[in-house]
Motif scaffolding. Structure first.
Motif, PDB file in Angstrom:
ATOM      1  N   TRP A  36      34.386  32.646  45.990  1.00  0.00           N
ATOM      2  CA  TRP A  36      35.301  33.226  46.499  1.00  0.00           C
ATOM      3  C   TRP A  36      34.606  34.766  46.563  1.00  0.00           C
ATOM      4  N   PHE A  37      34.842  35.311  47.962  1.00  0.00           N
ATOM      5  CA  PHE A  37      34.527  36.554  48.223  1.00  0.00           C
ATOM      6  C   PHE A  37      35.587  37.569  48.817  1.00  0.00           C
ATOM      7  N   ARG A  38      35.210  38.812  48.993  1.00  0.00           N
ATOM      8  CA  ARG A  38      36.141  39.528  49.526  1.00  0.00           C
ATOM      9  C   ARG A  38      35.279  40.541  50.480  1.00  0.00           C
ATOM     10  N   GLN A  39      36.120  41.109  51.417  1.00  0.00           N
ATOM     11  CA  GLN A  39      35.458  42.204  52.238  1.00  0.00           C
ATOM     12  C   GLN A  39      36.488  43.074  52.628  1.00  0.00           C
ATOM     13  N   ALA A  40      36.447  44.578  52.249  1.00  0.00           N
ATOM     14  CA  ALA A  40      37.226  45.361  52.715  1.00  0.00           C
ATOM     15  C   ALA A  40      36.819  46.122  53.875  1.00  0.00           C
ATOM     16  N   PRO A  41      37.602  46.811  54.652  1.00  0.00           N
ATOM     17  CA  PRO A  41      37.154  47.443  56.021  1.00  0.00           C
ATOM     18  C   PRO A  41      35.981  48.432  55.784  1.00  0.00           C
ATOM     19  N   GLY A  42      34.855  48.206  56.599  1.00  0.00           N
ATOM     20  CA  GLY A  42      33.808  49.068  56.625  1.00  0.00           C
ATOM     21  C   GLY A  42      32.851  48.750  55.310  1.00  0.00           C
ATOM     22  N   LYS A  43      33.210  47.569  54.545  1.00  0.00           N
ATOM     23  CA  LYS A  43      32.289  47.343  53.604  1.00  0.00           C
ATOM     24  C   LYS A  43      31.502  45.765  53.733  1.00  0.00           C
ATOM     25  N   GLU A  44      30.672  45.633  53.058  1.00  0.00           N
ATOM     26  CA  GLU A  44      30.110  44.325  53.267  1.00  0.00           C
ATOM     27  C   GLU A  44      30.725  43.424  52.383  1.00  0.00           C
ATOM     28  N   ARG A  45      30.676  42.098  52.730  1.00  0.00           N
ATOM     29  CA  ARG A  45      31.209  41.113  51.868  1.00  0.00           C
ATOM     30  C   ARG A  45      30.917  40.801  50.533  1.00  0.00           C
ATOM     31  N   GLU A  46      31.670  40.891  49.514  1.00  0.00           N
ATOM     32  CA  GLU A  46      31.260  40.989  47.898  1.00  0.00           C
ATOM     33  C   GLU A  46      31.458  39.872  47.417  1.00  0.00           C
ATOM     34  N   PHE A  47      30.863  39.340  46.348  1.00  0.00           N
ATOM     35  CA  PHE A  47      31.071  38.191  45.574  1.00  0.00           C
ATOM     36  C   PHE A  47      32.183  38.561  44.522  1.00  0.00           C
ATOM     37  N   VAL A  48      32.967  37.468  44.277  1.00  0.00           N
ATOM     38  CA  VAL A  48      34.212  37.662  43.367  1.00  0.00           C
ATOM     39  C   VAL A  48      33.879  36.627  42.129  1.00  0.00           C
ATOM     40  N   LEU A  85      46.345  43.224  39.652  1.00  0.00           N
ATOM     41  CA  LEU A  85      45.910  43.911  40.915  1.00  0.00           C
ATOM     42  C   LEU A  85      45.980  45.509  40.895  1.00  0.00           C
ATOM     43  N   LYS A  86      44.780  45.942  41.693  1.00  0.00           N
ATOM     44  CA  LYS A  86      44.585  47.489  41.766  1.00  0.00           C
ATOM     45  C   LYS A  86      44.316  47.706  43.397  1.00  0.00           C
ATOM     46  N   PRO A  87      44.734  49.025  43.635  1.00  0.00           N
ATOM     47  CA  PRO A  87      44.621  49.107  45.307  1.00  0.00           C
ATOM     48  C   PRO A  87      43.086  48.987  45.567  1.00  0.00           C
ATOM     49  N   GLU A  88      42.314  49.062  45.043  1.00  0.00           N
ATOM     50  CA  GLU A  88      40.785  48.882  45.506  1.00  0.00           C
ATOM     51  C   GLU A  88      40.552  47.355  45.578  1.00  0.00           C
ATOM     52  N   ASP A  89      41.389  46.496  45.124  1.00  0.00           N
ATOM     53  CA  ASP A  89      41.276  44.932  45.307  1.00  0.00           C
ATOM     54  C   ASP A  89      41.863  44.654  46.691  1.00  0.00           C
ATOM     55  N   VAL A 119      44.543  40.242  51.346  1.00  0.00           N
ATOM     56  CA  VAL A 119      45.327  40.674  49.852  1.00  0.00           C
ATOM     57  C   VAL A 119      45.306  42.358  50.174  1.00  0.00           C
ATOM     58  N   THR A 120      46.794  42.854  50.036  1.00  0.00           N
ATOM     59  CA  THR A 120      46.910  44.397  50.130  1.00  0.00           C
ATOM     60  C   THR A 120      47.714  44.645  48.898  1.00  0.00           C
ATOM     61  N   VAL A 121      47.328  45.470  48.146  1.00  0.00           N
ATOM     62  CA  VAL A 121      47.700  46.036  47.001  1.00  0.00           C
ATOM     63  C   VAL A 121      48.268  47.574  47.055  1.00  0.00           C
ATOM     64  N   SER A 122      49.537  47.939  47.042  1.00  0.00           N
ATOM     65  CA  SER A 122      49.993  48.926  47.034  1.00  0.00           C
ATOM     66  C   SER A 122      49.908  49.915  45.767  1.00  0.00           C
ATOM     67  N   SER A 123      49.918  51.106  45.824  1.00  0.00           N
ATOM     68  CA  SER A 123      49.897  51.890  44.555  1.00  0.00           C
ATOM     69  C   SER A 123      51.343  52.375  44.327  1.00  0.00           C
TER      70      SER A 123
END
Length: 123
Positions: A36-48, A85-89, A119-123
């Motif tokens: 599993w990986f994830r990618q946020a807008p403007g960021k590289e795909r990162e390992f989970v 979950l956190k907003p940064e997730d 996945v969208t996490v709201s604060s």
């Protein structure tokens, strides 16, 4: 033809949980490392998290016990339970498959990718 299809994403409040699924077809599931990986807008795909071909289980440091990876070889499926979950997730989460041994944390090692699930996490 190999296909990976993710599902289970959505909008959740901080502190909540989601379970992501990855359905695989066209490959011998047990013969691949799956991650599993994830990618946020403007960021590289990162390992989970990932299962190595030798059977090991690996997590990114930021997971810190919040996420759990699992698989069901009989169903050719992999799962990622996201807790606390956190907003940064917030990101698009992808599953990948690789026939390579080792280095499962590097996206470049993966032969196949799904289309991702948001996945969208709201604060």
């Amino acid at each position: 033809q190999v296909q990976l299809v993710e599902s289970g994403g959505g909008l959740v409040q901080a502190g909540g949980s989601l379970t992501l699924s990855c359905a695989a077809s066209g490959l011998t599931f047990g013969s691949y490392a799956m991650g599993w990986f994830r990618q946020a807008p403007g960021k590289e795909r990162e390992f989970v998290a990932a299962f190595g071909r030798s059977g090991g289980t690996y997590y990114a440091d930021f997971v810190k016990g919040r996420f759990i990876i699992s698989r069901d070889n009989a169903k050719n499926a992999m799962y990622l339970l996201l807790n606390s979950l956190k907003p940064e997730d917030t990101a698009v989460y992808y599953c990948g498959a690789t026939s390579a041994f080792g280095a499962v944390a590097f996206p470049s090692r993966y032969n196949y990718w799904g289309q991702g699930t948001q996945v969208t996490v709201s604060s």
